[in-house]
Every structure is written in structure tokens, then in C-alpha cells.
Design a protein around this motif. Structure first.
Motif, PDB file in Angstrom:
ATOM      1  N   ARG A   1      -4.037   2.426   0.118  1.00 24.07           N
ATOM      2  CA  ARG A   1      -3.506   3.709   0.564  1.00 24.07           C
ATOM      3  C   ARG A   1      -2.764   3.491   1.880  1.00 24.07           C
ATOM      4  NH1 ARG A   1      -5.388   4.220  -4.017  1.00 24.07           N
ATOM      5  NH2 ARG A   1      -6.993   5.714  -4.583  1.00 24.07           N
ATOM      6  N   TRP A   2      -1.882   4.415   2.210  1.00 23.61           N
ATOM      7  CA  TRP A   2      -1.163   4.371   3.493  1.00 23.61           C
ATOM      8  C   TRP A   2      -1.369   5.681   4.235  1.00 23.61           C
ATOM      9  CZ3 TRP A   2       0.940   1.245  -0.275  1.00 23.61           C
ATOM     10  CH2 TRP A   2       1.386  -0.018   0.139  1.00 23.61           C
ATOM     11  N   ALA A   3      -1.486   5.600   5.576  1.00 27.19           N
ATOM     12  CA  ALA A   3      -1.632   6.833   6.370  1.00 27.19           C
ATOM     13  C   ALA A   3      -0.247   7.402   6.668  1.00 27.19           C
ATOM     14  CB  ALA A   3      -2.366   6.525   7.662  1.00 27.19           C
ATOM     15  N   ILE A   4      -0.033   8.673   6.308  1.00 32.10           N
ATOM     16  CA  ILE A   4       1.270   9.286   6.597  1.00 32.10           C
ATOM     17  C   ILE A   4       1.279   9.955   7.974  1.00 32.10           C
ATOM     18  CG2 ILE A   4       2.159   9.622   4.252  1.00 32.10           C
ATOM     19  CD1 ILE A   4       0.952  12.467   4.330  1.00 32.10           C
ATOM     20  N   GLU A   5       0.114  10.010   8.613  1.00 32.90           N
ATOM     21  CA  GLU A   5       0.019  10.534   9.986  1.00 32.90           C
ATOM     22  C   GLU A   5      -1.250   9.956  10.611  1.00 32.90           C
ATOM     23  OE1 GLU A   5      -0.084  14.727   9.233  1.00 32.90           O
ATOM     24  OE2 GLU A   5      -1.873  14.561   7.995  1.00 32.90           O
ATOM     25  N   ASP A   6      -1.348  10.071  11.924  1.00 39.03           N
ATOM     26  CA  ASP A   6      -2.592   9.630  12.566  1.00 39.03           C
ATOM     27  C   ASP A   6      -3.721  10.504  12.034  1.00 39.03           C
ATOM     28  OD1 ASP A   6      -1.039   7.968  14.043  1.00 39.03           O
ATOM     29  OD2 ASP A   6      -1.252   9.043  15.941  1.00 39.03           O
ATOM     30  N   CYS A   7      -4.843   9.884  11.721  1.00 35.65           N
ATOM     31  CA  CYS A   7      -5.949  10.692  11.194  1.00 35.65           C
ATOM     32  C   CYS A   7      -7.265   9.970  11.477  1.00 35.65           C
ATOM     33  CB  CYS A   7      -5.779  10.922   9.690  1.00 35.65           C
ATOM     34  SG  CYS A   7      -5.719   9.420   8.708  1.00 35.65           S
ATOM     35  N   GLU A   8      -8.369  10.601  11.095  1.00 36.37           N
ATOM     36  CA  GLU A   8      -9.691   9.975  11.256  1.00 36.37           C
ATOM     37  C   GLU A   8     -10.425  10.031   9.935  1.00 36.37           C
ATOM     38  OE1 GLU A   8     -12.306  11.498  14.200  1.00 36.37           O
ATOM     39  OE2 GLU A   8     -11.172  10.623  15.844  1.00 36.37           O
ATOM     40  N   ILE A   9     -11.076   8.931   9.563  1.00 30.50           N
ATOM     41  CA  ILE A   9     -11.929   8.928   8.371  1.00 30.50           C
ATOM     42  C   ILE A   9     -13.363   8.810   8.876  1.00 30.50           C
ATOM     43  CG2 ILE A   9     -12.480   7.776   6.168  1.00 30.50           C
ATOM     44  CD1 ILE A   9      -9.537   8.766   6.337  1.00 30.50           C
TER      45      ILE A   9
END
Ligand code: HEM
Length: 411
Positions: free
Chosen positions: A301-309
Motif C-alpha cells: 500500500r502507499w500513503a496518499i497523505e501523512d497519517c497514523e496507523i
């Protein structure tokens, strides 16, 4: 930052971790028990941060990432997909968001439990025909003579593709999935060249079907009638669905049948229990799928924005790797995860993935696995690995028992 995130540069990773995270063709996972490696990696590095991004190995993180709206499955800048022999996104695996939901709404009912239940009798017949081909010999090379051809035959019928294309489809999917090369990029070039041939033939089949050359009670006939936003699917859309089905549907079931029978062949006590009590076949399939995880991970998968998992930061543009095989041996979810227990109360494994792109062929796959194994057990009194021989496993993204010589007593 969570304190269980470990930074491990690619060069410092174990060969097993490199085989997982980058599909490095180093044969480190060509083993009988890769679940020991998944469990070890999960223990030592539950979350790995490396040059390309982040890898998750616990069930809670994998499930959260699989559902996260900021992670998509085609490279966001180019829109390209990788690892499946096509630069174009395959449908629905490489699309996300609302369009993905709409495609799933169209495709899911085709392979819903009630639909696939109607295929059981025909599938058992097909299984018997294949067994007829070797039953008198008392010996079989199980992968090439049984596990590989069976789901492929079933698939051609369901799909409505000409039966004479079977060998070509199998050869193409092998060339795509087993593309060789020193780096991921080199393998991608080889895989895409093989994919071009498959796509050209799929395009011809769609054109033949549009011109009304064959009848229409199969999947291709359905695809031809579908509309998105009032527009019929184009030939390219249909080719992108069919291409994914060839890759997703042929290899996975074949590999899983081989892993399950190899395990049973090596465990006489459990095999005899299952052979004596066909009601154990279904829980056995679930439990061995959990442990063996023949598709231990899939497309990144690729992150399309900064995020947190779950509190782990992921930066825009980074890759995210999810290891279903490690989630399946997570002690936070499964008691004694490395022990086989056909009577597990809640076996919520993720061998069919987790999240938005969870396998839509799982009902068909389960039917094929249960019937293939049950039918084989009905036809033989007992079986074992041929004396003096050893089972060989290959991990090429999907894991299978490539050399599985069995001897058996016909009933
Ligand atoms: C034992 C057999 C199978 C296993 C272990 C398996 C496993 C998986 C996994 C792990 C994924 C997730 C891929 C990802 O997230 O990158 C997936 C997706 C998918 N599978 Fe399967 N699969 C099996 C059989 C099948 C069959 C028989 C079909 C079709 C006839 C199929 C069709 C699909 C499709 C279309 C997707 C994409 C779903 C989406 O993107 O929404 N699979 N499968």
C-alpha cells in the motif's frame, strides 16, 4: 512514536525479512515452516521502518492499515500497479475509494456463498476426472498433476473463457508471478512483458464475446452488461478485471491445496482423524490456512497523505507492507498460534487478507479447497510422502509445495 517500532535498514534485514518485505528471490522462505519466521519477525520487529516505508506484523496493526482510507494500493504519483504483470491498475485490487466500493458491489454477488454452492457438484466431478488420470498408479506428483490443473479448469468454465486457452493462461500467470530478476524493478519489466501477452489474448476474447460469438451464463457475460455511472464498462476495464482474476484465482487455490495436503501427508495422526470424519475437513482447511498462509502478504500500500496507523506515523508517499502470515500467528489473537488445533473456537485468520481489499473469491476458494481434499480422501484409503523423497516448497509471492510426490492405496 510507539516504542515497538524498529528501524532496520534493508541491508541489515534477515534474508527472511527481505523475502517478505521486498519479495527478494533469495529462497529464504522456501521452507516447510515459514510460520516460524513470521512469528520470529513479529516478536523481534512488530513494526519495521526501513528506507521505503513501514512494515506491520501484528494483527491489530495489519487490520487497522488494511482499512485505513489514507493507504491506497496503486502508486499514487504514477497510478501504476506492481507485481501483477500490468502497469495499468487491475480492478478492483488497484483502485480505492468510492470507485472500489462500486466495483465490489458489482463483483461480490457473482461469487457470493449461494452462487458458489451451486458449483459444488460440477467441481467434484471435475476433481474425480483428474483423480481418474492417476488413481491406478498409486503414485502422483501432487502439485503438477492435481493441485495446479484443478482450479484452473474450474476457473475457465466459470469465467467462460475458451477451454483451449487453459494452458496459455497457466503459462502466463506463472511467467508473471515467477518473473526472475535481481531487483524488484527487473522482475517488474519481465512480468509486464509476460502480462502484455495475456492482455492481448484477453482483449481478443472480450471482442469475440461482444460480437456475440458465445452464449452468456458466465462471468464474462456479466462483465459485458455492467455499468458504472450509466456507462457500460470499456474493453480495457473488462481486461483489467479479467487479468486480476487470472492472477488471483488460478495460483492461490492451487498453492493452498498443495500446502494443505503436504501438511496432512506429513502428519498421519491428524490425517487419519480428518479422513475418518469428513466434518473435520472444513475446520481443518481454516486452521491450516491460518498456519500455512499460502499468500502470506500481497501488494503493498502507499500513503496518499501523512497519517497514523495505531499511533505509528506514516509519511505521504511511503510504502506500507502488511504481513497476513504474521498476523495469523499473533499470540494476542490465537492461543498457541504455532500449534494446529482443528477445534479453535474463533478462527478469525486473515489468510484472505483484511480490510477493503479482502479476497472476494474466498467463498469459491473455500468450496474448492474443501471439495478437492474431501474428494481425494474419498478415493484413496491412505497416502503419504513417497519413501525416500522430500517435499519441496517454493515461495514466489505465493507459497506452494512444488514437489509433492505422494504414494497412496486406491480405495
Ligand atoms: C486460497 C485461495 C485464495 C487466497 C489465499 C486468496 C488471497 C487473497 C488475498 C490475500 C487478497 C488481498 C490482496 C491485497 O490486498 O493486495 C486477495 C484479493 C483478491 N482475491 Fe483472492 N485469494 C484466493 C482465491 C481467490 C479466487 C479463487 C478468486 C477469484 C475467483 C480471488 C479473487 C480475488 C480478488 C478479485 C481480490 C481483490 C479484491 C479487492 O481488491 O477488493 N481470490 N485474495
Amino acid at each position: 512514536m510507539r516504542d515497538d517500532v524498529k528501524v532496520v535498514p534493508y541491508a541489515d534485514m534477515s534474508p527472511e525479512l527481505r523475502a517478505m518485505i521486498a519479495y527478494e528471490g533469495n529462497h529464504a522462505l522456501d521452507t516447510q515452516c515459514p510460520y516460524n519466521d513470521f512469528a520470529r519477525v513479529q516478536r523481534e520487529t512488530p513494526v519495521v521502518r526501513w528506507e521505503m516505508g513501514v512494515g506491520f506484523f501484528t494483527m491489530a496493526d495489519i487490520v487497522a492499515a488494511g482499512n485505513h482510507p489514507s493507504l491506497v494500493s496503486a502508486e499514487p504519483n504514477s497510478g501504476e500497479a506492481f507485481g501483477m504483470g500490468s502497469a495499468e491498475p487491475l480492478i478492483p485490487l488497484h483502485i480505492d475509494g468510492d470507485l472500489h466500493r462500486r466495483y465490489r458491489k458489482l463483483i461480490d454477488p457473482l461469487l457470493a456463498p449461494r452462487k458458489v454452492a451451486g458449483l459444488e457438484e460440477g467441481f467434484r466431478q471435475m476433481t474425480d476426472e483428474i483423480i481418474d488420470g492417476f488413481i491406478d498408479r498409486g503414485r502422483v506428483e501432487f502439485f503438477s498433476e492435481f493441485a495446479d490443473p484443478l482450479p484452473a479448469r474450474m476457473f475457465m468454465q466459470l469465467f467462460g473463457a475458451p477451454a483451449e486457452d487453459l494452458a496459455f493462461f497457466v503459462e502466463r500467470k506463472d511467467a508473471i508471478l515467477k518473473a526472475e530478476g535481481a531487483t524488484m524493478q527487473e522482475r517488474e519489466v519481465v512480468g509486464r512483458a509476460a502480462g502484455d501477452g495475456l492482455r492481448a489474448r484477453l482483449r481478443e476474447i472480450v471482442a469475440e464475446r461482444r460480437s456475440g460469438a458465445a452464449d452468456g451464463s458466465d462471468l464474462i457475460a456479466e462483465f459485458l452488461t455492467w455499468e458504472i455511472d450509466g456507462d457500460r464498462l470499456t474493453d480495457d476495464d473488462i481486461v483489467n478485471i479479467m487479468h486480476l482474476f487470472v492472477i488471483a484465482g488460478l495460483d492461490t487455490v492451487a498453492s493452498t491445496i498443495s500446502c494443505l495436503i503436504a501438511w496432512l501427508a506429513g502428519h498421519p495422526e491428524e490425517r487419519h482423524r480428518v479422513m475418518a470424519d469428513p466434518a473435520l475437513v472444513a475446520p481443518m482447511v481454516e486452521e491450516l490456512m491460518r498456519l500455512e498462509s499460502p499468500v502470506p502478504s500481497s501488494g503493498v500500500r502507499w500513503a496518499i497523505e501523512d497519517c497514523e496507523i495505531n499511533g505509528v506515523p506514516v509519511n505521504k508517499g511511503e510504502m506500507v507492507y502488511l504481513c497476513w502470515g504474521a498476523g495469523n500467528v499473533d499470540p494476542a489473537v490465537f492461543t498457541d498460534p504455532l500449534t494446529v488445533d482443528f477445534h479453535r473456537e474463533a478462527n478469525r485468520h486473515i489468510a484472505f487478507a483484511a480490510g477493503r481489499h479482502r479476497c472476494l473469491g474466498s467463498h469459491l476458494a473455500r468450496l474448492e479447497l474443501r471439495c478437492a481434499i474431501d474428494q481425494f480422501h474419498r478415493r484413496v484409503a491412505d497416502y503419504e510422502i513417497a519413501p525416500g523423497e522430500e517435499v519441496q516448497y517454493k515461495f514466489e509471492g505465493v507459497r506452494h509445495a512444488s514437489h509433492l510426490p505422494l504414494v497412496f492405496t486406491p480405495r
